[in-house]
Write a protein that holds these residues in place. Structure first.
Motif, mmCIF file in Angstrom:
data_model
loop_
_atom_site.group_PDB
_atom_site.id
_atom_site.type_symbol
_atom_site.label_atom_id
_atom_site.label_comp_id
_atom_site.label_asym_id
_atom_site.label_seq_id
_atom_site.Cartn_x
_atom_site.Cartn_y
_atom_site.Cartn_z
ATOM 1 N N ALA A 97 0.772 -1.221 -0.174
ATOM 2 C CA ALA A 97 0.048 0.022 0.086
ATOM 3 C C ALA A 97 1.049 0.759 0.402
ATOM 4 O O ALA A 97 1.852 1.215 1.056
ATOM 5 N N SER A 98 0.826 1.872 -1.296
ATOM 6 C CA SER A 98 1.283 3.225 -1.273
ATOM 7 C C SER A 98 1.249 4.552 0.166
ATOM 8 O O SER A 98 -0.319 4.117 -0.048
ATOM 9 N N PRO A 99 1.441 5.400 0.782
ATOM 10 C CA PRO A 99 1.235 6.241 1.783
ATOM 11 C C PRO A 99 -0.059 6.332 1.668
ATOM 12 O O PRO A 99 -0.690 6.201 3.287
ATOM 13 N N TRP A 131 -2.546 5.222 0.221
ATOM 14 C CA TRP A 131 -3.133 4.221 0.488
ATOM 15 C C TRP A 131 -3.756 3.842 2.012
ATOM 16 O O TRP A 131 -4.544 3.544 2.735
#
Lengths: 234, 364
Positions: free
Chosen positions: A135-137, A139
């Motif tokens: 998960a990207s920051p 998300w």
């Protein structure tokens, strides 16, 4: 007896206006409150304590002072008010929108504080775990941080709403007490107490105030409990 | 062939400096060392939770970090599964949602259908799907955490002391699952542990970490029996790790005969089955050396060989010597007093008989 409990049209207007002003104040300050709560909880930058102090200012200053500062800044001749009118045709002083602004400013510290504390309480280890899962920051914030601090956000919104419902000093200073435009519950009650024979009206509005406050408190408890029990994201 | 892991990093954390480099192509690489030796920091560097001051991290030939070339892949783009010591399940999601969390974030071109059923079966967690993490036991949480990492389609799985917070019964519950993971799934694993028993049972390759440095790295059996490593202060006792096959039974006495690379051994039968392949471990202090073949002795297991290497004197006052004896195709670690070594005149190449007092079965 029934007569005694029936609201006059003016009183209804005050009740409705109060609800609109408080709801507007709460919703309008939510995005900024969320952003600043996050910034204060997580950010490390120069002037952080200064920003914190400025946000908390309305809590410490006499409300009349806050109202007067708003009048200077956002009045038709004030630098910000003039800009808003010239460019967007927005007038705040002596309008219900101005009342909403005053209420939002007064309730803002309470909202930011609640949001900030709830974000600080989120276990950052869960966030790094989400990161290792791809998960990207952004998300991570949306599906982990936000759901976990939702109870705090709701509490902050309710606090802001309650403060807005009861706001008196800043509102009356900034937008006065115009029936149908800026006369909210507290200012209406105040007006009733100033005229002979206004006791019945003051009492009716007082009871309504109590009812709304209790309902708001009950609602927040309920939502916090539901959210606390299960926050499903999929 | 490129190594699965190629790591060389340097990183300062306060007073502590991590200067570690090693390569491994093992299926399960154990980072072994005492608490505070820097194992977790090293794993965090691989997983992207720590940005090293300098160095490189390569997994399967792909560069994840190379400070000289200015490469630093953020953790969410590394596709490295991480199983933490505390399971770190998301409390607001069900077990099912936790398991599928990572799968959802796999980039579309690489995404395969979630092998949920396979993972549920592998870890034995099918009955937990609709529960919430709060209602799980420690062992169940850890198995869900392993499943969650697996379903994110990692190219490497990091496990940071996944059993440290569990009691013995829970450890015994999870260990077989990790063995199946190692043997059946085909994702290389880096396993951090300070427990020698876990390392001996699970690891194919061991990197010994001391004060932020890699003191040694190699195949598990070799590392565990090395005299120079055992001679270090605070090091665990050396031992020999052997693969064995159950060749037959001595019904009258309840014993099993094993064939091992070091020679035949006899142990208590227990629940062993004919033809079963097992792993056995012999502690260095359970091995005695004798120049003559002793005939009247209670120990059943005596293997013949010759001294392969003799370590430095160690222990308080230099009383102890670790050595290795070549028996058949394997090497046995033995721990003797320096006096015994001198009295027997032991030196490399000298024929000896190893009397084995006790054998433990590591993997039934």
């Amino acid at each position: 007896m029934t007569d005694w409990l029936t609201l006059s049209p003016e009183e209804w207007t005050a009740v409705r206006l109060s609800l609109i002003v408080a709801t507007t104040a709460m919703l309008a300050s939510l995005p900024l409150g969320l952003a600043l709560g996050l910034l204060l909880a997580r950010g490390r930058f120069w002037g952080k304590s200064l920003l914190d102090a400025v946000i908390h200012m309305p809590l410490i200053l006499p409300p009349v002072v806050t109202g007067y500062l708003l009048l200077i800044g956002f009045g038709r001749r004030g630098p910000i008010g003039e800009f808003l009118y010239d460019w967007f045709g927005i007038v705040l002083s002596f309008r219900w929108t101005g009342a909403a602004l005053a209420c939002a400013v007064m309730g803002f510290p309470l909202m930011v504080r609640a949001i900030r504390l709830s974000i600080e309480a989120v276990d950052r280890k869960l966030e790094s775990a989400a990161g290792t899962l791809g998960a990207s920051p952004i998300w991570v914030f949306l599906v982990v941080t936000l759901p976990l601090c939702l109870p705090g956000i709701i509490a902050g919104m309710i606090l802001c709403f309650a403060k807005a419902m009861g706001e008196f000093g800043a509102t009356i200073t900034f937008v006065s007490n115009i029936p149908g435009e800026t006369q909210t519950l507290p200012t209406a009650i105040y007006t009733f107490t100033q005229v002979p024979g206004g006791d019945a009206g003051a009492m009716r509005l007082t009871l309504i105030s109590i009812a709304i406050s209790v309902a708001a408190l009950f609602l927040s408890e309920l939502m916090a409990r539901i959210v606390g029990r299960r926050i499903a994201v999929e | 062939m490129t190594d699965v892991l190629d790591i060389a990093v340097r990183h300062r954390l306060g007073d502590f400096t991590l200067v570690s480099s090693f390569t491994s192509d093992g299926r399960l690489t154990a980072l072994f060392g005492s608490s505070g030796s820097g194992k977790t920091s090293l794993v965090n560097v691989i997983g992207g939770l720590i940005r090293p001051d300098s160095g490189h991290v390569r997994v399967d030939g792909e560069t994840l970090v190379d400070t000289e070339r200015g490469i630093f892949l953020p953790k969410h783009r590394r596709r490295i599964g991480y199983v933490f010591q505390e399971a770190r399940l998301f409390p607001h999601l069900t077990v099912r949602q936790n398991l599928l969390f990572g799968h959802w974030f796999v980039p579309r071109p690489q995404r395969r259908p979630a092998e949920l059923d396979k993972v549920l079966e592998l870890l034995g967690i099918g009955h937990l799907l609709h529960r919430r993490p709060g209602a799980l036991s420690g062992g169940e949480k850890q198995r869900v955490a392993i499943g969650r990492a697996l379903l994110a389609q990692p190219r490497l799985l990091l496990m940071d002391e996944p059993l440290a917070a569990l009691d013995e019964a829970r450890k015994a519950e999870i260990l077989p699952h990790i063995e199946r993971l190692r043997d059946e799934v085909g994702i290389p694993i880096v396993y951090v542990s300070h427990a020698l028993a876990e390392v001996a049972r699970l690891a194919t390759t061991v990197a010994v970490i001391e004060n932020g440095r890699v003191a040694a790295c190699g195949p598990t059996a070799d590392i565990l029996s090395r005299p120079d490593l055992a001679a270090r202060p605070g090091a665990p006792e050396a031992s020999s790790l052997l693969t064995a096959e159950v060749a037959g039974f001595d019904e009258a006495f309840g014993l099993a005969r094993l064939t091992t690379p070091a020679g035949p051994l006899t142990i208590a039968r227990g629940t062993l089955l004919q033809g079963q392949r097992i792993k056995i471990r012999i502690l260095a202090s359970d091995v005695m050396l004798s120049l003559d073949r002793l005939s009247e002795i209670s120990a059943l297991n005596v293997l013949s060989g010759s001294v392969a290497e003799i370590g430095e004197r160690s222990g308080l006052g230099g009383s102890t010597v670790h050595l290795r004896v070549a028996c058949g195709e394997a090497k046995l670690a033995a721990r003797l007093t320096a006096k015994s070594v001198a009295l027997l005149g032991l030196q490399p190449g000298k024929p000896v008989h190893a009397v084995i007092k006790s054998v433990s079965v590591e993997m039934p």
